[in-house]
Design a protein around this motif. Structure first.
Motif, PDB file in Angstrom:
ATOM      1  N   PRO A  37     105.717   8.446  30.730  1.00  0.00           N
ATOM      2  CA  PRO A  37     104.538   7.604  30.993  1.00  0.00           C
ATOM      3  C   PRO A  37     104.472   7.079  32.420  1.00  0.00           C
ATOM      4  O   PRO A  37     103.381   6.962  32.983  1.00  0.00           O
ATOM      5  CB  PRO A  37     104.684   6.460  29.974  1.00  0.00           C
ATOM      6  N   MET A  38     105.620   6.777  33.033  1.00  0.00           N
ATOM      7  CA  MET A  38     105.585   6.262  34.396  1.00  0.00           C
ATOM      8  C   MET A  38     105.184   7.338  35.397  1.00  0.00           C
ATOM      9  O   MET A  38     104.535   7.050  36.407  1.00  0.00           O
ATOM     10  CB  MET A  38     106.954   5.670  34.766  1.00  0.00           C
ATOM     11  N   ALA A  39     105.550   8.584  35.123  1.00  0.00           N
ATOM     12  CA  ALA A  39     105.110   9.676  35.988  1.00  0.00           C
ATOM     13  C   ALA A  39     103.600   9.848  35.904  1.00  0.00           C
ATOM     14  O   ALA A  39     102.921  10.046  36.922  1.00  0.00           O
ATOM     15  CB  ALA A  39     105.822  10.972  35.589  1.00  0.00           C
ATOM     16  N   LEU A  40     103.066   9.757  34.684  1.00  0.00           N
ATOM     17  CA  LEU A  40     101.614   9.860  34.520  1.00  0.00           C
ATOM     18  C   LEU A  40     100.908   8.694  35.190  1.00  0.00           C
ATOM     19  O   LEU A  40      99.863   8.871  35.834  1.00  0.00           O
ATOM     20  CB  LEU A  40     101.267   9.904  33.029  1.00  0.00           C
ATOM     21  N   LEU A  41     101.467   7.502  35.054  1.00  0.00           N
ATOM     22  CA  LEU A  41     100.855   6.334  35.691  1.00  0.00           C
ATOM     23  C   LEU A  41     100.846   6.485  37.207  1.00  0.00           C
ATOM     24  O   LEU A  41      99.855   6.157  37.869  1.00  0.00           O
ATOM     25  CB  LEU A  41     101.601   5.065  35.285  1.00  0.00           C
ATOM     26  N   PHE A  42     101.958   6.989  37.777  1.00  0.00           N
ATOM     27  CA  PHE A  42     101.991   7.201  39.228  1.00  0.00           C
ATOM     28  C   PHE A  42     100.915   8.189  39.663  1.00  0.00           C
ATOM     29  O   PHE A  42     100.197   7.952  40.643  1.00  0.00           O
ATOM     30  CB  PHE A  42     103.367   7.713  39.662  1.00  0.00           C
ATOM     31  N   LEU A  43     100.797   9.306  38.932  1.00  0.00           N
ATOM     32  CA  LEU A  43      99.769  10.289  39.275  1.00  0.00           C
ATOM     33  C   LEU A  43      98.380   9.687  39.166  1.00  0.00           C
ATOM     34  O   LEU A  43      97.511   9.922  40.013  1.00  0.00           O
ATOM     35  CB  LEU A  43      99.882  11.501  38.346  1.00  0.00           C
ATOM     36  N   ARG A  44      98.146   8.908  38.122  1.00  0.00           N
ATOM     37  CA  ARG A  44      96.847   8.281  37.921  1.00  0.00           C
ATOM     38  C   ARG A  44      96.497   7.353  39.068  1.00  0.00           C
ATOM     39  O   ARG A  44      95.381   7.383  39.603  1.00  0.00           O
ATOM     40  CB  ARG A  44      96.858   7.497  36.607  1.00  0.00           C
ATOM     41  N   LEU A  45      97.459   6.540  39.492  1.00  0.00           N
ATOM     42  CA  LEU A  45      97.212   5.595  40.582  1.00  0.00           C
ATOM     43  C   LEU A  45      97.082   6.313  41.927  1.00  0.00           C
ATOM     44  O   LEU A  45      96.274   5.919  42.777  1.00  0.00           O
ATOM     45  CB  LEU A  45      98.339   4.564  40.637  1.00  0.00           C
ATOM     46  N   ALA A  46      97.886   7.361  42.134  1.00  0.00           N
ATOM     47  CA  ALA A  46      97.827   8.102  43.397  1.00  0.00           C
ATOM     48  C   ALA A  46      96.486   8.811  43.542  1.00  0.00           C
ATOM     49  O   ALA A  46      95.821   8.723  44.590  1.00  0.00           O
ATOM     50  CB  ALA A  46      98.981   9.109  43.463  1.00  0.00           C
ATOM     51  N   PHE A  47      96.064   9.516  42.491  1.00  0.00           N
ATOM     52  CA  PHE A  47      94.759  10.176  42.536  1.00  0.00           C
ATOM     53  C   PHE A  47      93.639   9.130  42.614  1.00  0.00           C
ATOM     54  O   PHE A  47      92.630   9.344  43.293  1.00  0.00           O
ATOM     55  CB  PHE A  47      94.560  11.063  41.313  1.00  0.00           C
ATOM     56  N   GLY A  48      93.813   8.020  41.899  1.00  0.00           N
ATOM     57  CA  GLY A  48      92.814   6.960  41.955  1.00  0.00           C
ATOM     58  C   GLY A  48      92.655   6.398  43.357  1.00  0.00           C
ATOM     59  O   GLY A  48      91.541   6.079  43.791  1.00  0.00           O
ATOM     60  N   SER A  49      93.760   6.284  44.084  1.00  0.00           N
ATOM     61  CA  SER A  49      93.699   5.794  45.470  1.00  0.00           C
ATOM     62  C   SER A  49      92.865   6.732  46.334  1.00  0.00           C
ATOM     63  O   SER A  49      92.093   6.280  47.194  1.00  0.00           O
ATOM     64  CB  SER A  49      95.120   5.680  46.038  1.00  0.00           C
ATOM     65  N   LEU A  50      93.032   8.043  46.128  1.00  0.00           N
ATOM     66  CA  LEU A  50      92.240   9.011  46.894  1.00  0.00           C
ATOM     67  C   LEU A  50      90.760   8.907  46.544  1.00  0.00           C
ATOM     68  O   LEU A  50      89.895   8.997  47.424  1.00  0.00           O
ATOM     69  CB  LEU A  50      92.752  10.426  46.622  1.00  0.00           C
ATOM     70  N   LEU A  51      90.467   8.704  45.260  1.00  0.00           N
ATOM     71  CA  LEU A  51      89.072   8.576  44.828  1.00  0.00           C
ATOM     72  C   LEU A  51      88.405   7.345  45.436  1.00  0.00           C
ATOM     73  O   LEU A  51      87.193   7.345  45.696  1.00  0.00           O
ATOM     74  CB  LEU A  51      89.003   8.497  43.304  1.00  0.00           C
ATOM     75  N   LEU A  52      89.197   6.296  45.646  1.00  0.00           N
ATOM     76  CA  LEU A  52      88.653   5.034  46.160  1.00  0.00           C
ATOM     77  C   LEU A  52      88.717   4.929  47.681  1.00  0.00           C
ATOM     78  O   LEU A  52      88.273   3.930  48.247  1.00  0.00           O
ATOM     79  CB  LEU A  52      89.416   3.854  45.541  1.00  0.00           C
ATOM     80  N   LEU A  53      89.273   5.949  48.335  1.00  0.00           N
ATOM     81  CA  LEU A  53      89.431   5.896  49.791  1.00  0.00           C
ATOM     82  C   LEU A  53      88.131   5.628  50.535  1.00  0.00           C
ATOM     83  O   LEU A  53      88.117   4.856  51.504  1.00  0.00           O
ATOM     84  CB  LEU A  53      90.066   7.205  50.278  1.00  0.00           C
ATOM     85  N   PRO A  54      86.987   6.203  50.115  1.00  0.00           N
ATOM     86  CA  PRO A  54      85.731   5.910  50.834  1.00  0.00           C
ATOM     87  C   PRO A  54      85.354   4.423  50.825  1.00  0.00           C
ATOM     88  O   PRO A  54      84.651   3.963  51.731  1.00  0.00           O
ATOM     89  CB  PRO A  54      84.683   6.740  50.081  1.00  0.00           C
ATOM     90  N   PHE A  55      85.794   3.675  49.791  1.00  0.00           N
ATOM     91  CA  PHE A  55      85.467   2.254  49.708  1.00  0.00           C
ATOM     92  C   PHE A  55      86.450   1.401  50.515  1.00  0.00           C
ATOM     93  O   PHE A  55      86.269   0.194  50.637  1.00  0.00           O
ATOM     94  CB  PHE A  55      85.490   1.787  48.251  1.00  0.00           C
ATOM     95  N   LEU A  56      87.485   2.036  51.062  1.00  0.00           N
ATOM     96  CA  LEU A  56      88.562   1.295  51.715  1.00  0.00           C
ATOM     97  C   LEU A  56      88.601   1.528  53.209  1.00  0.00           C
ATOM     98  O   LEU A  56      88.879   0.619  53.981  1.00  0.00           O
ATOM     99  CB  LEU A  56      89.905   1.713  51.077  1.00  0.00           C
ATOM    100  N   TRP A  57      88.297   2.745  53.616  1.00  0.00           N
ATOM    101  CA  TRP A  57      88.567   3.159  54.989  1.00  0.00           C
ATOM    102  C   TRP A  57      87.834   2.318  56.029  1.00  0.00           C
ATOM    103  O   TRP A  57      88.387   1.980  57.075  1.00  0.00           O
ATOM    104  CB  TRP A  57      88.190   4.637  55.151  1.00  0.00           C
ATOM    105  N   SER A  58      86.595   1.965  55.760  1.00  0.00           N
ATOM    106  CA  SER A  58      85.800   1.245  56.768  1.00  0.00           C
ATOM    107  C   SER A  58      86.160  -0.235  56.861  1.00  0.00           C
ATOM    108  O   SER A  58      85.775  -0.904  57.824  1.00  0.00           O
ATOM    109  CB  SER A  58      84.306   1.382  56.448  1.00  0.00           C
ATOM    110  N   GLU A  59      86.881  -0.773  55.875  1.00  0.00           N
ATOM    111  CA  GLU A  59      87.142  -2.208  55.832  1.00  0.00           C
ATOM    112  C   GLU A  59      88.595  -2.583  56.132  1.00  0.00           C
ATOM    113  O   GLU A  59      88.882  -3.713  56.522  1.00  0.00           O
ATOM    114  CB  GLU A  59      86.794  -2.762  54.436  1.00  0.00           C
TER     115      GLU A  59
END
Length: 285
Positions: A37-59
């Protein structure tokens, strides 16, 4: 994201987010049956970070030190919040995880109650969870599962309190995007060594990506809905979550609750809706 979400009525956006979050959680539980489960959680958060990058980069480069402090605290709590869900899912059906965990938001909503009669609602919610107490070895709820569910409730309450502060102090979705990346870094030492098991087939890779999408964007949708919806209505809508989780658990995972489980779910949901409406009347009075 904000363009099309602004066109949807806020209550519909909130309900859609709740459904998608539970679909993501159900898909994650299906994957965890044969993996770490922790490996899946890491993958979920890592991919989630990439998905949210457009909302983060400019700020990100314009944040002050207090804003970074709020984001780091939210990231730490978000990591614990998600880990507690995954641990509880290893011992309980999806509907019961949502039911027990919902004590967290219920406790937060009780802050500032003024009348003894108002204690009826938390008593109702507590009675619902006590119905799930393991009375024998044959039931679906073990003592370990119940304790992990209660730990999830504590982390959910902390997440609500900390995210509210971060949401006020950080612009747009920056706080949530940054917290997701920080949570991925925190979880990495516990999960990075096991990620290979989720890349053995395209089917599993697709499920991992589905978990990332269904566990990232809906939280952002919920955040955006809360900006446009009355807190009282949002609390009532959120009380639907245990029932939605139970139905998704039944449809996706074949997890049928007992009559006692359904009664507990109903009591907790009614308690949540009741305390939310009670607070709304108190403010108006």
């Amino acid at each position: 994201m904000t363009s099309w979400t602004n066109r949807l009525p806020a209550p519909l956006l909130a309900i859609l987010a709740i459904i998608l979050i539970q679909l993501g959680t159900g898909t994650a539980k299906d994957l965890m049956a044969a993996g770490d489960p922790m490996a899946l959680l890491f993958l979920r958060l890592a991919f989630g970070s990439l998905l949210l990058l457009p909302f983060l980069w400019s700020e990100i480069f314009a944040l002050s030190r207090p804003q970074w402090r709020d984001a780091c605290l939210l990231g730490f709590i978000y990591a614990g919040f998600n880990a507690s869900v995954y641990w509880a899912l290893g011992h309980l059906p999806l509907g019961l995880v949502a039911t027990i965990g919902f004590l967290g938001p219920l406790a937060v909503s009780l802050t500032g109650i003024r009348r003894p009669l108002d204690l009826l609602w938390p008593a109702l919610g507590l009675a619902g969870v006590l119905l799930l107490a393991p009375l024998g070895a044959s039931g679906p709820v073990t003592l370990t599962g119940l304790l992990l569910g209660l730990f999830y409730a504590v982390m959910w309450a902390l997440y609500i309190l900390v995210s509210a502060k971060a949401g006020r102090n950080l612009p747009n979705l920056t706080g949530f995007a940054l917290a997701t990346a920080i949570a991925a870094v925190i979880v990495a030492p516990f999960g990075v060594t096991g990620v290979a098991q989720y890349f053995t087939s395209w089917h599993d890779i697709g499920k991992v990506l589905a978990v990332a999408v269904l566990s990232t964007y809906p939280f952002a949708m919920e955040f955006l809905a809360l900006k446009r919806i009355a807190p009282s209505l949002y609390g009532v809508l959120l009380s639907l979550e245990p029932g939605i989780a139970a139905l998704i658990g039944l449809a996706l995972l074949g997890e049928a609750l007992t009559s006692r489980g359904w009664l507990a779910l109903i009591l907790v949901s009614v308690a949540s809706a009741g305390v939310t409406l009670m607070r709304d009347r108190t403010r108006k009075g």
